[in-house]
Design a protein around this motif. Structure first.
Motif, PDB file in Angstrom:
ATOM      1  N   SER A  32       1.003  -1.091   0.023  1.00 12.03           N
ATOM      2  CA  SER A  32      -0.124  -0.143   0.142  1.00 12.03           C
ATOM      3  C   SER A  32       0.751   1.145  -0.072  1.00 12.03           C
ATOM      4  N   SER A  33       0.308   2.324  -0.355  1.00  8.57           N
ATOM      5  CA  SER A  33       1.033   3.746  -0.261  1.00  8.57           C
ATOM      6  C   SER A  33       0.880   4.141   1.100  1.00  8.57           C
ATOM      7  N   LEU A  34       0.146   3.598   2.136  1.00 11.39           N
ATOM      8  CA  LEU A  34       0.116   4.208   3.281  1.00 11.39           C
ATOM      9  C   LEU A  34       1.479   3.470   4.384  1.00 11.39           C
ATOM     10  N   SER A  35       1.724   4.245   5.176  1.00 12.67           N
ATOM     11  CA  SER A  35       2.667   4.133   6.118  1.00 12.67           C
ATOM     12  C   SER A  35       2.400   3.100   7.203  1.00 12.67           C
ATOM     13  N   ARG A  36       3.165   2.093   7.794  1.00 13.40           N
ATOM     14  CA  ARG A  36       2.953   1.102   8.684  1.00 13.40           C
ATOM     15  C   ARG A  36       2.180   1.856   9.659  1.00 13.40           C
ATOM     16  N   GLY A  37       2.758   2.838  10.177  1.00 14.20           N
ATOM     17  CA  GLY A  37       1.990   3.848  11.499  1.00 14.20           C
ATOM     18  C   GLY A  37       0.825   4.193  11.231  1.00 14.20           C
ATOM     19  N   ASP A  38       0.533   4.688   9.863  1.00 17.39           N
ATOM     20  CA  ASP A  38      -1.060   4.820   9.667  1.00 17.39           C
ATOM     21  C   ASP A  38      -1.685   3.957   9.538  1.00 17.39           C
ATOM     22  N   ILE A  39      -1.242   2.579   9.265  1.00 16.53           N
ATOM     23  CA  ILE A  39      -2.176   1.498   8.995  1.00 16.53           C
ATOM     24  C   ILE A  39      -2.380   0.955  10.564  1.00 16.53           C
ATOM     25  N   TYR A  40      -1.373   0.782  11.148  1.00 20.92           N
ATOM     26  CA  TYR A  40      -1.456   0.544  12.579  1.00 20.92           C
ATOM     27  C   TYR A  40      -2.511   1.240  13.393  1.00 20.92           C
ATOM     28  N   SER A  41      -2.432   2.429  13.089  1.00 21.25           N
ATOM     29  CA  SER A  41      -3.613   3.378  13.805  1.00 21.25           C
ATOM     30  C   SER A  41      -4.925   3.024  13.441  1.00 21.25           C
ATOM     31  N   VAL A  42      -5.157   2.759  12.161  1.00 22.09           N
ATOM     32  CA  VAL A  42      -6.345   2.292  11.747  1.00 22.09           C
ATOM     33  C   VAL A  42      -6.917   0.889  12.254  1.00 22.09           C
ATOM     34  N   VAL A  43      -5.958  -0.001  12.076  1.00 18.50           N
ATOM     35  CA  VAL A  43      -6.306  -1.374  12.608  1.00 18.50           C
ATOM     36  C   VAL A  43      -6.414  -1.321  14.127  1.00 18.50           C
ATOM     37  N   LEU A  44      -5.887  -0.402  14.916  1.00 22.30           N
ATOM     38  CA  LEU A  44      -6.215  -0.193  16.375  1.00 22.30           C
ATOM     39  C   LEU A  44      -7.848   0.608  16.462  1.00 22.30           C
ATOM     40  N   GLN A  45      -7.921   1.429  15.398  1.00 26.77           N
ATOM     41  CA  GLN A  45      -9.173   2.073  15.894  1.00 26.77           C
ATOM     42  C   GLN A  45     -10.204   0.937  15.306  1.00 26.77           C
ATOM     43  N   ILE A  46     -10.129   0.136  14.378  1.00 28.29           N
ATOM     44  CA  ILE A  46     -11.254  -0.817  13.956  1.00 28.29           C
ATOM     45  C   ILE A  46     -11.328  -1.918  14.995  1.00 28.29           C
ATOM     46  N   SER A  47     -10.153  -2.186  15.705  1.00 30.15           N
ATOM     47  CA  SER A  47     -10.412  -3.301  16.797  1.00 30.15           C
ATOM     48  C   SER A  47     -11.223  -2.418  17.761  1.00 30.15           C
ATOM     49  N   ASP A  48     -10.806  -1.229  18.143  1.00 28.42           N
ATOM     50  CA  ASP A  48     -11.718  -0.666  19.261  1.00 28.42           C
ATOM     51  C   ASP A  48     -13.044  -0.270  18.813  1.00 28.42           C
ATOM     52  N   ILE A  49     -13.629  -0.201  17.580  1.00 30.47           N
ATOM     53  CA  ILE A  49     -14.886   0.083  17.322  1.00 30.47           C
ATOM     54  C   ILE A  49     -15.635  -0.972  17.239  1.00 30.47           C
ATOM     55  N   MET A  50     -14.773  -2.593  16.654  1.00 30.83           N
ATOM     56  CA  MET A  50     -15.364  -3.696  16.792  1.00 30.83           C
ATOM     57  C   MET A  50     -15.918  -4.016  18.231  1.00 30.83           C
ATOM     58  N   THR A  51     -15.085  -3.964  19.051  1.00 28.36           N
ATOM     59  CA  THR A  51     -15.377  -4.366  20.608  1.00 28.36           C
ATOM     60  C   THR A  51     -16.395  -3.554  20.913  1.00 28.36           C
ATOM     61  N   MET A  52     -16.665  -2.416  20.810  1.00 33.10           N
ATOM     62  CA  MET A  52     -17.615  -1.416  21.014  1.00 33.10           C
ATOM     63  C   MET A  52     -18.836  -1.669  20.464  1.00 33.10           C
ATOM     64  N   GLU A  53     -18.903  -2.349  19.279  1.00 30.36           N
ATOM     65  CA  GLU A  53     -20.104  -2.622  18.713  1.00 30.36           C
ATOM     66  C   GLU A  53     -20.584  -4.248  19.022  1.00 30.36           C
TER      67      GLU A  53
END
Length: 143
Positions: free
Chosen positions: A45-66
């Motif tokens: 991808s053209s995204l950095s590892r840090g950007d992707i890691y942030s998104v993955v953490l956010q997805i995990s948090d939101i999945m948990t809340m849902e």
């Protein structure tokens, strides 16, 4: 891609033909954590590892809340994570309350596409010398 297995000897005590039996046992693969996922995605991808890691953490948090709100979470073409519970049966409607719920858990339901891919997955026997503590020694050749 292939699932790896070893042959093991087990004493079976239930069923129509109990006794010593032989069966295949899965050799567990590696566990990839969120940082590892981010690293792999960043390489394609053209995204950095840090950007992707942030998104993955956010997805995990939101999945948990849902899930904690009782909502099912569809994970792309892989399948759904579904909140579920087990409950004790009681004699009257009035007895049914939150205390009759005995277990709360999340269940994974694979999609049809994912199940088809799993059905097509190859399996291969692992050489005995590579795995310790799981296998038995036999004089039969590996299939």
């Amino acid at each position: 891609m292939a699932l790896r297995f070893v042959r093991v000897k087990r004493r079976i005590v239930v069923g129509a033909t109990p006794g010593v039996k032989f069966l295949a046992r899965l050799v567990p693969g590696n566990v990839i954590d969120m940082k590892g996922l981010a690293e792999r995605v960043s390489k394609t991808s053209s995204l950095s590892r840090g950007d992707i890691y942030s998104v993955v953490l956010q997805i995990s948090d939101i999945m948990t809340m849902e899930l904690l709100e009782g909502n099912q979470v569809q994970i792309g073409e892989i399948g759904k994570v579904i909140p579920k519970f087990s409950a004790k049966a009681v004699d009257t409607l009035e007895e049914v309350d939150a205390s009759t719920i005995t277990r709360v858990y999340a269940d994974f339901s694979p999609s049809l596409e994912f199940r088809k891919k799993m059905d097509e997955l190859k399996v291969k026997i692992e050489p005995l010398e590579d795995i310790t503590g799981l296998q038995i020694e036999t004089n039969t050749p590996n299939p």
